[in-house]
Design an enzyme around this catalytic site. Structure first.
Site, PDB file in Angstrom:
ATOM      1  N   TYR A 144      21.413  -6.239  14.316  1.00  0.00           N
ATOM      2  CA  TYR A 144      19.966  -6.474  14.344  1.00  0.00           C
ATOM      3  C   TYR A 144      19.246  -5.264  14.925  1.00  0.00           C
ATOM      4  O   TYR A 144      18.174  -4.870  14.450  1.00  0.00           O
ATOM      5  CB  TYR A 144      19.636  -7.725  15.182  1.00  0.00           C
ATOM      6  N   ASP A 183       0.729  10.717   1.451  1.00  0.00           N
ATOM      7  CA  ASP A 183       1.487   9.679   0.749  1.00  0.00           C
ATOM      8  C   ASP A 183       2.593  10.473   0.061  1.00  0.00           C
ATOM      9  O   ASP A 183       2.397  11.025  -1.017  1.00  0.00           O
ATOM     10  CB  ASP A 183       0.600   8.960  -0.262  1.00  0.00           C
ATOM     11  N   PHE A 191      -3.878  -5.941 -11.989  1.00  0.00           N
ATOM     12  CA  PHE A 191      -3.036  -5.497 -13.104  1.00  0.00           C
ATOM     13  C   PHE A 191      -1.649  -6.142 -13.095  1.00  0.00           C
ATOM     14  O   PHE A 191      -1.012  -6.276 -14.126  1.00  0.00           O
ATOM     15  CB  PHE A 191      -2.891  -3.964 -13.089  1.00  0.00           C
ATOM     16  N   PHE A 210      -4.900   5.537  -5.261  1.00  0.00           N
ATOM     17  CA  PHE A 210      -3.758   4.793  -5.780  1.00  0.00           C
ATOM     18  C   PHE A 210      -4.002   3.333  -5.453  1.00  0.00           C
ATOM     19  O   PHE A 210      -4.601   2.995  -4.427  1.00  0.00           O
ATOM     20  CB  PHE A 210      -2.413   5.279  -5.218  1.00  0.00           C
ATOM     21  N   THR A 211      -3.519   2.464  -6.336  1.00  0.00           N
ATOM     22  CA  THR A 211      -3.865   1.034  -6.255  1.00  0.00           C
ATOM     23  C   THR A 211      -3.579   0.423  -4.875  1.00  0.00           C
ATOM     24  O   THR A 211      -4.486  -0.095  -4.223  1.00  0.00           O
ATOM     25  CB  THR A 211      -3.087   0.256  -7.342  1.00  0.00           C
ATOM     26  N   ARG A 243      -2.602   2.052 -17.038  1.00  0.00           N
ATOM     27  CA  ARG A 243      -3.197   2.740 -15.881  1.00  0.00           C
ATOM     28  C   ARG A 243      -4.631   3.115 -16.266  1.00  0.00           C
ATOM     29  O   ARG A 243      -4.958   4.260 -16.531  1.00  0.00           O
ATOM     30  CB  ARG A 243      -2.409   4.002 -15.506  1.00  0.00           C
ATOM     31  N   LYS A 274      10.891   5.891  -4.958  1.00  0.00           N
ATOM     32  CA  LYS A 274      10.683   6.962  -5.943  1.00  0.00           C
ATOM     33  C   LYS A 274      11.600   8.143  -5.597  1.00  0.00           C
ATOM     34  O   LYS A 274      12.802   8.072  -5.816  1.00  0.00           O
ATOM     35  CB  LYS A 274       9.209   7.379  -5.972  1.00  0.00           C
TER      36      LYS A 274
HETATM   37  N1  PM9 Z   1       3.949   2.914  -7.140  1.00  0.00           N
HETATM   38  C1  PM9 Z   1       4.367   2.699  -9.447  1.00  0.00           C
HETATM   39  O1  PM9 Z   1       4.857   2.060 -10.378  1.00  0.00           O
HETATM   40  C2  PM9 Z   1       4.951   0.757  -7.883  1.00  0.00           C
HETATM   41  C3  PM9 Z   1       4.101  -0.334  -8.329  1.00  0.00           C
HETATM   42  S1  PM9 Z   1       2.379  -0.211  -8.066  1.00  0.00           S
HETATM   43  C4  PM9 Z   1       1.863  -0.160  -9.671  1.00  0.00           C
HETATM   44  O2  PM9 Z   1       3.863   3.814  -9.593  1.00  0.00           O
HETATM   45  C5  PM9 Z   1       2.168   5.717  -4.584  1.00  0.00           C
HETATM   46  C6  PM9 Z   1       1.678   7.039  -5.034  1.00  0.00           C
HETATM   47  C7  PM9 Z   1       2.853   4.891  -5.439  1.00  0.00           C
HETATM   48  C8  PM9 Z   1       3.280   3.593  -4.986  1.00  0.00           C
HETATM   49  C9  PM9 Z   1       3.898   2.676  -5.850  1.00  0.00           C
HETATM   50  C10 PM9 Z   1       3.024   3.240  -3.645  1.00  0.00           C
HETATM   51  C11 PM9 Z   1       3.433   1.930  -3.087  1.00  0.00           C
HETATM   52  C12 PM9 Z   1       2.344   4.119  -2.839  1.00  0.00           C
HETATM   53  N2  PM9 Z   1       1.931   5.321  -3.323  1.00  0.00           N
HETATM   54  O3  PM9 Z   1       5.629   0.139  -4.460  1.00  0.00           O
HETATM   55  O4  PM9 Z   1       5.010  -0.466  -2.166  1.00  0.00           O
HETATM   56  O5  PM9 Z   1       3.075   5.289  -6.679  1.00  0.00           O
HETATM   57  O6  PM9 Z   1       6.996   0.947  -2.537  1.00  0.00           O
HETATM   58  O7  PM9 Z   1       4.803   1.886  -2.906  1.00  0.00           O
HETATM   59  C13 PM9 Z   1       4.415   2.142  -8.113  1.00  0.00           C
HETATM   60  P1  PM9 Z   1       5.643   0.549  -3.032  1.00  0.00           P
END
Ligand code: PM9
Length: 462
Positions: A75, A218, A452, A127-128, A385, A261
């Site tokens: 843990y 980011d 979306f 970014f979303t 997008r 990523k």
């Molecule tokens: N990006 C992508 O498919 C995952 C789903 S959101 C449509 O591109 C950036 C630049 C991203 C991102 C996720 C996140 C969030 C932050 N910044 O998905 O929560 O492209 O790990 O990261 C997606 P998490």
């Protein structure tokens, strides 16, 4: 190190394979209808080639899988946390690390701790999830990316650059206290995976230091950005991507990260920072929302896979082959005259749905319609997008109408071959030849946040 511009095979060989399922057109028509014409609502088993996202879809290496067996699932104080911390320190250069279950959790904690209601957060395009968390914390998103980024046909090599005049304008309007921090993203996702240059970053860092406003990256796709700097920017062609990344990160106070990523894993993220006070507060907050500060919602084995992925991602041969595969697909589409965002981005090819489907107005969701048509044609899954992703303005309640109305063909890392890319290209070409037959959509269900992901649509029947 820079690689010769000759054919380059993948710098790995395949040890495990995952069979793909091919389906009929009739079957796919039924499935997309059931999914409300939203590719997020399709089942993965009904997809042939999945280009929905590069997030969490990477193939891990044998070394990462071996590391999973060394998961220390204590843990508290798991040895894998310390391996992760060491990898972040060595490769990104930040001292303090707080793991989170994925990127948006890191954004949540950062936004809540660093934004006072009414403060602005300048970002090089939205970014979303990042903007969602800024707004939830009472912050106001401010777009400071250069204008070229909003034009899909503009071939500027660094469309992720920040426009300093835009920063000056905001500062003049709200003063230093009115700005929480600069949120700077490498390889800007919504602009088409477009990098910033080191020269621009240096200028932004100078501005930020002068005004005592921190930069929080980011860092999600920072290695891809480092590769573009190596390829395109004078003075960097003989530098390893690892060094370039380290220099990039040295201009910030810290970062939020979606490890799903660049870091070549299926789950995970972190906050990294040099700010001790923020680190202390982030550790306090992570235990409320994620888990103890030495696991942050992750299993020990997940942290080990991230730690190993961090070292693998800065291998020059790997990153060249990854970005070149994206270029391969983009070049095939360009040769066929298909309108895509140029230059080709680091993680995806973005088809310009406005120019592909000029007969569909933005209110009828051309990119959503094109992504659905692509699935029906070939079982290839892509992501909208455009206007759907942009959501509604919280003040007016009206759709935000982004200039970019795109379909993203996102390439998972180390997963598909270039023959898969050929199949995707042929499907796009076939659709382009019959583009007049594609019709717009009407939204019949709209979630309040990040619509979306779950919105549903119906075709507009003339
Ligand atoms: N990006 C992508 O498919 C995952 C789903 S959101 C449509 O591109 C950036 C630049 C991203 C991102 C996720 C996140 C969030 C932050 N910044 O998905 O929560 O492209 O790990 O990261 C997606 P998490």
């Amino acid at each position: 190190m820079p690689l010769p511009k000759r054919t380059m095979a993948e710098p790995y060989k395949i040890k495990v394979v995952e069979p793909l399922r091919m389906t009929t057109r009739d079957y796919r028509e039924e499935k997309i209808r059931e999914a409300g014409y939203n590719t997020f609502l399709l089942r993965s088993e009904d997809v042939y080639i999945d280009l929905l996202t590069d997030s969490g879809t990477s193939a891990m290496s044998d070394n990462q899988w071996a590391g999973m067996m060394l998961g220390d699932e204590a843990y508290a104080g798991s040895r894998n946390f310390y391996n992760l911390e060491r990898a972040v320190r060595e490769i990104y250069g930040f001292r303090y690390v707080v793991p989170t279950h994925q990127g948006r959790a890191a954004e949540h904690i950062t936004s809540q701790l660093r934004i006072r209601p009414g403060q602005y957060v300048p970002m090089n395009m939205y970014f979303t999830t990042t903007r969602e968390h800024v707004e939830r914390a009472g912050g106001i998103f401010y777009d400071c990316i250069i204008d070229e980024a909003h034009d899909p046909a503009n071939p500027h090599p660094f469309k992720g650059n920040v426009d300093l005049a835009k920063l000056d304008r905001l500062l003049a309007q709200v003063g230093r206290e009115g700005i929480a921090y600069l949120s700077i993203a490498p390889c800007v996702n919504m602009a088409g995976g477009q990098p910033f240059s080191m020269a621009n970053l240096r200028e932004v860092a100078g501005w930020a230091t002068r005004h005592r406003i921190p930069i929080i990256f980011d860092a999600t796709r920072a290695v891809e950005n480092a590769y573009f700097i190596q390829q395109r920017e004078p003075g960097y062609k003989d530098k390893p991507v690892r060094e370039i990344l380290r220099e990039m990160m040295s201009y910030g106070e810290g970062c939020t990260m979606s490890s799903k990523k660049d870091n070549l894993v299926n789950i995970g993220g972190f906050i990294a920072t040099d700010n001790e006070e923020f680190f202390t507060r982030a550790k306090e907050m992570v235990v409320v929302f994620e888990g103890l500060h030495t696991y942050g919602g992750l299993a020990g084995r997940d942290m080990e896979a991230i730690a190993r992925g961090i070292y693998e991602m800065v291998d020059d041969a790997y990153i060249a082959s990854r970005v070149r595969q994206v270029e391969y697909l983009g070049d095939r589409l360009l040769e066929a005259g298909i309108p895509i965002v140029v230059p080709i981005g680091g993680h995806a090819v973005f088809v310009d749905a406005r120019r592909f489907l000029p007969h569909i107005p933005q209110e009828e969701f051309p990119a959503q319609a094109l992504a659905a048509a692509l699935y029906v044609d070939s079982g290839v899954r892509a992501m909208e997008r455009g206007i759907v992703s942009a959501g509604r303005d919280p003040k007016t309640g009206d759709h935000r109408r982004p200039k970019l109305e795109l379909v993203r063909l996102t390439i998972p890392r180390r997963v598909y071959t270039n023959l898969h890319m050929d199949v995707v290209a042929e499907s796009c070409i076939a659709l382009y030849e019959e583009r007049d037959k594609i019709r717009g959509l009407r939204m019949v269900y709209e979630p309040k946040e990040l619509r979306f992901f779950q919105a549903r649509f119906e075709p507009i029947v003339p």
